[in-house]
Design a protein around this motif. Structure first.
Motif, PDB file in Angstrom:
ATOM      1  N   GLY A   1       0.776  -1.230   0.000  1.00 20.40           N
ATOM      2  CA  GLY A   1       0.000   0.000   0.000  1.00 20.40           C
ATOM      3  C   GLY A   1       0.804   1.274   0.000  1.00 20.40           C
ATOM      4  O   GLY A   1       0.227   2.371  -0.036  1.00 20.40           O
ATOM      5  N   ALA A   2       2.129   1.194   0.014  1.00 20.58           N
ATOM      6  CA  ALA A   2       2.956   2.404   0.080  1.00 20.58           C
ATOM      7  C   ALA A   2       2.946   3.136  -1.262  1.00 20.58           C
ATOM      8  O   ALA A   2       2.929   2.514  -2.325  1.00 20.58           O
ATOM      9  N   LEU A   3       2.978   4.449  -1.208  1.00 17.63           N
ATOM     10  CA  LEU A   3       3.025   5.271  -2.414  1.00 17.63           C
ATOM     11  C   LEU A   3       4.267   4.893  -3.222  1.00 17.63           C
ATOM     12  O   LEU A   3       5.370   4.809  -2.690  1.00 17.63           O
ATOM     13  N   SER A   4       4.097   4.680  -4.510  1.00 19.98           N
ATOM     14  CA  SER A   4       5.185   4.169  -5.350  1.00 19.98           C
ATOM     15  C   SER A   4       6.262   5.234  -5.574  1.00 19.98           C
ATOM     16  O   SER A   4       6.012   6.435  -5.449  1.00 19.98           O
ATOM     17  N   PRO A   5       7.482   4.810  -5.918  1.00 26.60           N
ATOM     18  CA  PRO A   5       8.616   5.736  -6.043  1.00 26.60           C
ATOM     19  C   PRO A   5       8.394   6.893  -7.015  1.00 26.60           C
ATOM     20  O   PRO A   5       8.831   8.016  -6.750  1.00 26.60           O
ATOM     21  N   GLU A   6       7.743   6.647  -8.157  1.00 25.91           N
ATOM     22  CA  GLU A   6       7.529   7.730  -9.118  1.00 25.91           C
ATOM     23  C   GLU A   6       6.578   8.790  -8.588  1.00 25.91           C
ATOM     24  O   GLU A   6       6.692   9.982  -8.926  1.00 25.91           O
ATOM     25  N   LYS A   7       5.642   8.373  -7.725  1.00 26.22           N
ATOM     26  CA  LYS A   7       4.618   9.302  -7.238  1.00 26.22           C
ATOM     27  C   LYS A   7       5.110  10.179  -6.089  1.00 26.22           C
ATOM     28  O   LYS A   7       4.555  11.261  -5.854  1.00 26.22           O
ATOM     29  N   ARG A   8       6.123   9.744  -5.379  1.00 23.86           N
ATOM     30  CA  ARG A   8       6.555  10.459  -4.172  1.00 23.86           C
ATOM     31  C   ARG A   8       7.052  11.871  -4.453  1.00 23.86           C
ATOM     32  O   ARG A   8       6.614  12.819  -3.782  1.00 23.86           O
ATOM     33  N   PRO A   9       7.948  12.089  -5.419  1.00 24.44           N
ATOM     34  CA  PRO A   9       8.369  13.463  -5.686  1.00 24.44           C
ATOM     35  C   PRO A   9       7.249  14.337  -6.227  1.00 24.44           C
ATOM     36  O   PRO A   9       7.238  15.557  -5.997  1.00 24.44           O
TER      37      PRO A   9
ATOM     38  N   ALA B   1       1.919   2.307   6.151  1.00 25.30           N
ATOM     39  CA  ALA B   1       3.243   2.436   6.762  1.00 25.30           C
ATOM     40  C   ALA B   1       3.633   3.893   6.978  1.00 25.30           C
ATOM     41  O   ALA B   1       4.428   4.210   7.859  1.00 25.30           O
ATOM     42  N   GLY B   2       3.069   4.793   6.149  1.00 23.98           N
ATOM     43  CA  GLY B   2       3.323   6.219   6.344  1.00 23.98           C
ATOM     44  C   GLY B   2       4.200   6.877   5.296  1.00 23.98           C
ATOM     45  O   GLY B   2       4.757   7.947   5.537  1.00 23.98           O
ATOM     46  N   VAL B   3       4.319   6.279   4.108  1.00 23.69           N
ATOM     47  CA  VAL B   3       5.168   6.865   3.067  1.00 23.69           C
ATOM     48  C   VAL B   3       4.615   8.198   2.584  1.00 23.69           C
ATOM     49  O   VAL B   3       5.311   9.216   2.591  1.00 23.69           O
ATOM     50  N   SER B   4       3.356   8.223   2.159  1.00 22.80           N
ATOM     51  CA  SER B   4       2.774   9.486   1.684  1.00 22.80           C
ATOM     52  C   SER B   4       2.726  10.514   2.812  1.00 22.80           C
ATOM     53  O   SER B   4       2.960  11.715   2.594  1.00 22.80           O
ATOM     54  N   THR B   5       2.450  10.056   4.010  1.00 28.97           N
ATOM     55  CA  THR B   5       2.407  10.951   5.170  1.00 28.97           C
ATOM     56  C   THR B   5       3.770  11.590   5.409  1.00 28.97           C
ATOM     57  O   THR B   5       3.868  12.796   5.660  1.00 28.97           O
ATOM     58  N   THR B   6       4.827  10.794   5.304  1.00 25.79           N
ATOM     59  CA  THR B   6       6.185  11.316   5.471  1.00 25.79           C
ATOM     60  C   THR B   6       6.516  12.346   4.401  1.00 25.79           C
ATOM     61  O   THR B   6       7.124  13.385   4.688  1.00 25.79           O
ATOM     62  N   VAL B   7       6.102  12.083   3.175  1.00 29.73           N
ATOM     63  CA  VAL B   7       6.360  13.027   2.074  1.00 29.73           C
ATOM     64  C   VAL B   7       5.644  14.355   2.327  1.00 29.73           C
ATOM     65  O   VAL B   7       6.235  15.430   2.208  1.00 29.73           O
ATOM     66  N   ILE B   8       4.361  14.287   2.681  1.00 29.14           N
ATOM     67  CA  ILE B   8       3.592  15.516   2.925  1.00 29.14           C
ATOM     68  C   ILE B   8       4.170  16.289   4.104  1.00 29.14           C
ATOM     69  O   ILE B   8       4.369  17.503   4.029  1.00 29.14           O
ATOM     70  N   LEU B   9       4.434  15.597   5.198  1.00 36.52           N
ATOM     71  CA  LEU B   9       4.966  16.265   6.387  1.00 36.52           C
ATOM     72  C   LEU B   9       6.345  16.859   6.126  1.00 36.52           C
ATOM     73  O   LEU B   9       6.671  17.939   6.648  1.00 36.52           O
ATOM     74  N   SER B  10       7.157  16.197   5.320  1.00 35.82           N
ATOM     75  CA  SER B  10       8.477  16.741   4.968  1.00 35.82           C
ATOM     76  C   SER B  10       8.329  18.050   4.210  1.00 35.82           C
ATOM     77  O   SER B  10       9.051  19.019   4.475  1.00 35.82           O
ATOM     78  N   ALA B  11       7.387  18.103   3.268  1.00 33.45           N
ATOM     79  CA  ALA B  11       7.155  19.328   2.504  1.00 33.45           C
ATOM     80  C   ALA B  11       6.614  20.443   3.407  1.00 33.45           C
ATOM     81  O   ALA B  11       7.047  21.598   3.308  1.00 33.45           O
ATOM     82  N   LEU B  12       5.671  20.107   4.288  1.00 25.83           N
ATOM     83  CA  LEU B  12       5.138  21.113   5.217  1.00 25.83           C
ATOM     84  C   LEU B  12       6.235  21.625   6.148  1.00 25.83           C
ATOM     85  O   LEU B  12       6.282  22.825   6.479  1.00 25.83           O
ATOM     86  N   ASN B  13       7.112  20.728   6.557  1.00 23.99           N
ATOM     87  CA  ASN B  13       8.218  21.119   7.422  1.00 23.99           C
ATOM     88  C   ASN B  13       9.161  22.077   6.700  1.00 23.99           C
ATOM     89  O   ASN B  13       9.653  23.048   7.290  1.00 23.99           O
ATOM     90  N   GLU B  14       9.409  21.818   5.419  1.00 27.64           N
ATOM     91  CA  GLU B  14      10.232  22.723   4.617  1.00 27.64           C
ATOM     92  C   GLU B  14       9.576  24.102   4.504  1.00 27.64           C
ATOM     93  O   GLU B  14      10.253  25.136   4.520  1.00 27.64           O
ATOM     94  N   LEU B  15       8.255  24.102   4.374  1.00 26.50           N
ATOM     95  CA  LEU B  15       7.511  25.364   4.276  1.00 26.50           C
ATOM     96  C   LEU B  15       7.376  26.053   5.633  1.00 26.50           C
ATOM     97  O   LEU B  15       7.051  27.241   5.697  1.00 26.50           O
ATOM     98  N   ASN B  16       7.570  25.276   6.714  1.00 29.20           N
ATOM     99  CA  ASN B  16       7.393  25.765   8.085  1.00 29.20           C
ATOM    100  C   ASN B  16       5.976  26.291   8.295  1.00 29.20           C
ATOM    101  O   ASN B  16       5.758  27.313   8.945  1.00 29.20           O
ATOM    102  N   ASP B  17       5.009  25.560   7.732  1.00 38.40           N
ATOM    103  CA  ASP B  17       3.615  25.984   7.836  1.00 38.40           C
ATOM    104  C   ASP B  17       2.716  24.790   7.499  1.00 38.40           C
ATOM    105  O   ASP B  17       3.120  23.868   6.805  1.00 38.40           O
TER     106      ASP B  17
ATOM    107  N   PHE C   1      -6.231  17.542  -0.535  1.00 36.67           N
ATOM    108  CA  PHE C   1      -6.779  16.255  -0.114  1.00 36.67           C
ATOM    109  C   PHE C   1      -6.151  15.145  -0.939  1.00 36.67           C
ATOM    110  O   PHE C   1      -6.062  15.237  -2.171  1.00 36.67           O
ATOM    111  N   LEU C   2      -5.703  14.096  -0.255  1.00 35.80           N
ATOM    112  CA  LEU C   2      -5.189  12.903  -0.916  1.00 35.80           C
ATOM    113  C   LEU C   2      -6.083  11.721  -0.569  1.00 35.80           C
ATOM    114  O   LEU C   2      -6.220  11.362   0.603  1.00 35.80           O
ATOM    115  N   HIS C   3      -6.672  11.128  -1.605  1.00 36.96           N
ATOM    116  CA  HIS C   3      -7.399   9.869  -1.410  1.00 36.96           C
ATOM    117  C   HIS C   3      -6.426   8.720  -1.613  1.00 36.96           C
ATOM    118  O   HIS C   3      -5.852   8.558  -2.693  1.00 36.96           O
ATOM    119  N   ASP C   4      -6.250   7.903  -0.576  1.00 37.21           N
ATOM    120  CA  ASP C   4      -5.430   6.698  -0.710  1.00 37.21           C
ATOM    121  C   ASP C   4      -5.910   5.633   0.276  1.00 37.21           C
ATOM    122  O   ASP C   4      -5.118   4.919   0.871  1.00 37.21           O
TER     123      ASP C   4
END
Length: 210
Positions: free
Chosen positions: A46-54, A75-91, A145-148
């Motif tokens: 169920g993890a977001l595939s490598p091409e979709k993550r970036p 497992a939290g792959v898409s969640t990690t990607v989103i949170l990493s981007a939000l962390n970079e934005l600091n918002d 919104f992400l449907h997954d």
């Protein structure tokens, strides 16, 4: 790092030039390294595939949502990607809806998410039919919104219809959209383009509400 289809779609939707897109992409190398370290070569169900993550990372960097919502954590792959981007934005904050607290009998849901990213994360346990409308009513609005989660026709349609009512402006992303024709029919119903960003692993498609 982005496929040509996704790059062209993001340039068109966000009306940015290529240098802005390159700047947004540049931060993903750290996220990719983090995921490789956390996944240790394992292909998790169920993890977001490598091409979709970036694609997901760059979309969040360009959109800069104050409120992001996803259904389905695993497992939290898409969640990690989103949170990493939000962390970079600091918002911004991410609200995630998942049916169970456990990924399997040994691991909690979202077990690969680094602790340092969880300050912007709210995990809600229950089905989207139980929690999505209640959560959006409480939040008042959302920009992403992400449907997954469950990719059945009825569930995809339910989630899209619910989110569309609450979203004033923003982006809806549908993972595995090819598993049913719900996203295609819904996009026709609301008269907006459904843009395919990736054909990998069931496809990834985007709708813009402007």
């Amino acid at each position: 790092m982005l496929n040509e289809k996704a790059m062209n779609a993001l340039l068109s939707v966000f009306k940015v030039n290529s240098s802005t897109l390159i700047d947004a992409i540049s931060g993903y190398s750290h996220v990719d390294e983090l995921l490789r370290m956390r996944l240790r070569g394992k292909r998790l169900w169920g993890a977001l595939s490598p091409e979709k993550r970036p694609i997901l990372y760059v979309l969040i960097k360009l959109l800069k949502p104050k409120i992001a919502v996803e259904t389905g954590v695993g497992a939290g792959v898409s969640t990690t990607v989103i949170l990493s981007a939000l962390n970079e934005l600091n918002d911004g904050f991410l609200y995630s809806i998942e049916v169970s607290r456990y990924y399997d009998e040994n691991k909690p849901v979202g077990f690969i998410i680094p602790e340092e990213l969880k300050g912007r994360w709210v995990l809600l346990i229950g089905s989207s039919r139980e929690l999505l409308e209640k959560t959006l009513t409480r939040l008042g609005s959302l920009q992403f919104f992400l449907h997954d989660s469950d990719h059945s026709y009825s569930n995809v349609l339910f989630e899209l219809e619910t989110v569309w009512r609450f979203m004033e402006r923003g982006v809806i992303l549908i993972d595995n959209y090819r598993f049913s024709n719900a996203a295609v029919l819904f996009a026709k119903k609301v008269k907006v383009p459904l843009l395919e960003l990736s054909s990998e692993a069931g496809g990834l498609a985007m709708m813009l509400k402007a």
